[in-house]
Write a protein that holds these residues in place. Structure first.
Motif, mmCIF file in Angstrom:
data_model
loop_
_atom_site.group_PDB
_atom_site.id
_atom_site.type_symbol
_atom_site.label_atom_id
_atom_site.label_comp_id
_atom_site.label_asym_id
_atom_site.label_seq_id
_atom_site.Cartn_x
_atom_site.Cartn_y
_atom_site.Cartn_z
ATOM 1 N N ARG A 193 0.848 -1.188 0.000
ATOM 2 C CA ARG A 193 0.000 0.000 0.000
ATOM 3 C C ARG A 193 0.886 1.240 0.000
ATOM 4 O O ARG A 193 1.733 1.424 0.872
ATOM 5 N N GLU A 198 -4.035 3.402 -3.309
ATOM 6 C CA GLU A 198 -2.862 3.309 -4.185
ATOM 7 C C GLU A 198 -1.990 2.146 -3.747
ATOM 8 O O GLU A 198 -1.576 2.076 -2.589
ATOM 9 N N PRO A 221 1.669 -0.929 -10.916
ATOM 10 C CA PRO A 221 0.845 -0.001 -10.141
ATOM 11 C C PRO A 221 -0.630 -0.379 -10.206
ATOM 12 O O PRO A 221 -1.136 -0.776 -11.250
ATOM 13 N N VAL A 223 -3.668 1.764 -9.209
ATOM 14 C CA VAL A 223 -4.060 3.097 -8.735
ATOM 15 C C VAL A 223 -5.368 3.522 -9.403
ATOM 16 O O VAL A 223 -5.944 2.785 -10.200
ATOM 17 N N GLY A 227 -7.271 1.014 -7.897
ATOM 18 C CA GLY A 227 -6.847 1.083 -6.503
ATOM 19 C C GLY A 227 -8.022 1.269 -5.565
ATOM 20 O O GLY A 227 -8.092 0.637 -4.491
ATOM 21 N N GLU A 231 -9.193 -1.363 -2.707
ATOM 22 C CA GLU A 231 -9.334 -0.902 -1.323
ATOM 23 C C GLU A 231 -10.695 -1.296 -0.757
ATOM 24 O O GLU A 231 -10.810 -1.798 0.368
#
Length: 351
Positions: A193, A198, A221, A223, A227, A231
């Motif tokens: 993280r 992100e 990545p 994001v 992302g 999350e």
């Protein structure tokens, strides 16, 4: 047949999908040979056997239509034994894959490879040419570019399954078009993280990095929308270690890691729910990412760093196709004006 060769194939460290395809091809060879010659298959095979295999499975054009040499009784028996789904010749790609597998089996047993025989190579080359002249091309799965992917995401609600599928689709697509085996094998141990919504995912093993070498491009990545979706899924599922993407059991219980097949099923089900027309699969996420990158003129090197492709030739066709659509030479006629000053497209108005 060639038990040692088969076992060596399995030990090569290939992906589960590759091993499954090898096993299937070897089983088919054994079944076809037993029915064709009335005895168990044994390596090495004579070139004449491979030539027979080709003419049995490749079609040629006749006044009566396309035909192959596989006897109907053997064709039916292969279906009855579960070695093929339906009667009739396979796709050219399937035939070529089975030839590649039998060639590999000979190589691993240090046996003379019949597929390298000049007569076999010439027949295979002419077979490819014949299919090409008929306009038959290898079937490719439809690409899930940004717009159709957005339609898939609209089918994902805020349930655990919906949150998981949204995160899975965006993770696979946005991190460079991850293969289904890479999605199924994704773990929290490889996820770092960097900030709210992100992440950076360290891709340890892949089809193009089977030794798991520590390469600079391993860092992918996750994001933006991807992302945020990841999350939300991690928060709702309360996963703390192990696999990222998991089964959801009855009662909303988070279960074990998804399999490769489950990833493919999720993609296909979401495509159906979105009402997309076309032949889509899990690979559509990978081809869709590359197609979108080409359309947006993302530098080739940057795209390769994300996807993990090691061959420029594999990606160039996507970029050339995108360039062709933007070509100023594609419509040199432009718009023509008729006698009344109205614009016309294409050739001049007939008089």
């Amino acid at each position: 047949m060639g038990r040692a060769a088969a076992e060596a194939l399995y030990r090569e460290g290939e992906s589960a999908n590759t091993v499954t395809s090898y096993r299937s091809a070897l089983r088919y060879w054994a079944g076809w040979f037993a029915l064709r010659y009335g005895q168990p298959i044994a390596l090495p095979l004579a070139p004449a056997v491979v030539i027979q295999f080709v003419v049995d499975h490749a079609t040629r054009t006749t006044p009566q239509g396309p035909v192959s040499e596989l006897p109907p009784a053997i064709d039916t028996a292969l279906v009855a034994r579960g070695l093929k789904a339906r009667t009739g010749p396979p796709a050219l790609a399937t035939l070529m894959h089975r030839l590649a597998v039998i060639a590999k089996a000979h190589q691993l047993e240090n046996a003379a490879n019949p597929c390298a025989d000049p007569a076999v190579r010439e027949l295979v080359a002419r077979t490819r040419r014949a299919y090409a002249k008929r306009g038959e091309r290898p079937a490719r799965k439809a690409a899930l570019t940004r717009e159709p992917l957005a339609r898939l995401l609209e089918t994902c609600d805020d349930s655990l399954i919906g949150l998981r599928d949204r995160a899975l689709l965006l993770f696979a697509w946005s991190s460079g078009g991850r293969r289904r085996s890479e999605v199924a094998g994704a773990t929290l141990a490889a996820l770092t993280r960097m900030g709210p919504g992100e992440f950076v995912y360290q891709l340890g093993w892949s089809k193009t990095n089977q030794a798991g070498a520590d390469l600079p491009d391993n860092a992918k990545p996750v994001v933006g929308a991807a992302g945020a979706a990841l999350e939300a899924w991690l928060h709702a599922s309360a996963i703390r270690d192990g696999a990222i993407f998991r089964r959801i059991r009855r009662g909303g219980h988070v279960g074990e890691a998804l399999s490769d097949a489950a990833v493919r099923k999720i993609v296909k089900q979401r495509c159906e729910a979105a009402g997309l027309d076309g032949d889509f699969s899990a690979h559509s996420l990978r081809s869709g990412f590359v197609t979108e990158a080409a359309a947006r003129q993302v530098p080739l090197a940057e795209t390769m760093a994300m996807t993990g492709h090691t061959s420029v030739a594999t990606l160039v066709r996507y970029f050339r196709a995108a360039d062709a659509r933007r070509s100023t030479a594609a419509d040199l006629m432009g718009e023509l004006a008729d006698d009344d000053g109205r614009a016309e497209s294409g050739s001049a108005k007939p008089r």
